[in-house]
Design an enzyme around this catalytic site. Sequence first.
Site, PDB file in Angstrom:
ATOM      1  N   ARG A 176       0.842  -1.197   0.000  1.00  0.00           N
ATOM      2  CA  ARG A 176       0.000   0.000   0.000  1.00  0.00           C
ATOM      3  C   ARG A 176       0.875   1.244   0.000  1.00  0.00           C
ATOM      4  O   ARG A 176       0.572   2.228  -0.680  1.00  0.00           O
ATOM      5  CB  ARG A 176      -0.934   0.013   1.213  1.00  0.00           C
ATOM      6  CG  ARG A 176      -2.060  -0.997   1.141  1.00  0.00           C
ATOM      7  CD  ARG A 176      -3.023  -0.858   2.301  1.00  0.00           C
ATOM      8  NE  ARG A 176      -3.830   0.349   2.198  1.00  0.00           N
ATOM      9  CZ  ARG A 176      -4.629   0.792   3.173  1.00  0.00           C
ATOM     10  NH1 ARG A 176      -4.685   0.143   4.330  1.00  0.00           N
ATOM     11  NH2 ARG A 176      -5.340   1.890   3.011  1.00  0.00           N
ATOM     12  N   CYS A 234      -1.144   5.831   9.298  1.00  0.00           N
ATOM     13  CA  CYS A 234      -1.491   4.547   8.691  1.00  0.00           C
ATOM     14  C   CYS A 234      -2.633   4.794   7.722  1.00  0.00           C
ATOM     15  O   CYS A 234      -2.657   5.818   7.049  1.00  0.00           O
ATOM     16  CB  CYS A 234      -1.860   3.521   9.762  1.00  0.00           C
ATOM     17  SG  CYS A 234      -3.211   4.063  10.846  1.00  0.00           S
TER      18      CYS A 234
END
Length: 279
Positions: A176, A234
């Site tokens: 990611r 995050c």
Amino acid sequence: MSILISDRELAARIESGMRTVVLDARWTLAEPHGLESFRAGHIPTAVSVDLEDELSDHAASGLGRHPLPSDAAFTAAMRRWGIRTGDLVVVTDTTANLAAARAWWLLRHAGHEQVLLLDGGIDAWVAAGYPLETGDRTPEPGDATARFGAMPVIDIDEAAGFADDGVLLDARAAERYRGEVEPVDPKAGHIPGARSAPTSIALDADGRFLEPSALAARFAGLGVEPGAPVAAYCGSGVAAGHLVAALAIAGIDAALFPGSWSQWSNDPSREVATGSEPR
């Protein structure tokens, strides 16, 4: 005080009757409220914590998928959990403390100092042969009051320039970070200047935190030096709390960017970096 407690130490406290507030903050994409699993089996005396409804404020707009709750809302939650001023609170889950760290961080941010994470989580408790309870539990209301401000926080503008003079860590999976996949947010990639630091780097094969020296070495490899500013983000501000906890175990203070990638990627004015390099 360490931020970790072992299953043996927690079991001894519960068995001896020492006042200990145990919070079960389990959360997964399949079961975001965690209540069904809690009812099926939890650590004795534990209270269920709802990450979506009690550790977040979904009424706040433009601040990512899991905005921080207000002082008033978190005070109500702390009291529902039975927390009194000065209590020792132990938080746990079934995902190696990835969700529990959110509750740990918020309680510390709210000014409650005695908060520990059960190292290895509920899995470690079960593996050690300790019993579970079933059903619901409603404790006597507590008297704790949330006064946010005890933990460092950065906003989206501060995150944009943080890597210029400090180290900005991205706690998401490496793919990611690189922008190869993005299952949730509108853009793939990372905040320019951020360095990839998946939460898995802080754990051993059993889901326990590495020793402080091993953690310090891993963070040093990411450019974290003594005295240098450090911040973590995050996807939506949950897993980043786990990274802040790991840094704390290593003796490093770090700020949290609560809005994280879910806020950044929804702002068309923000640049996005891809690939394995920070910029």
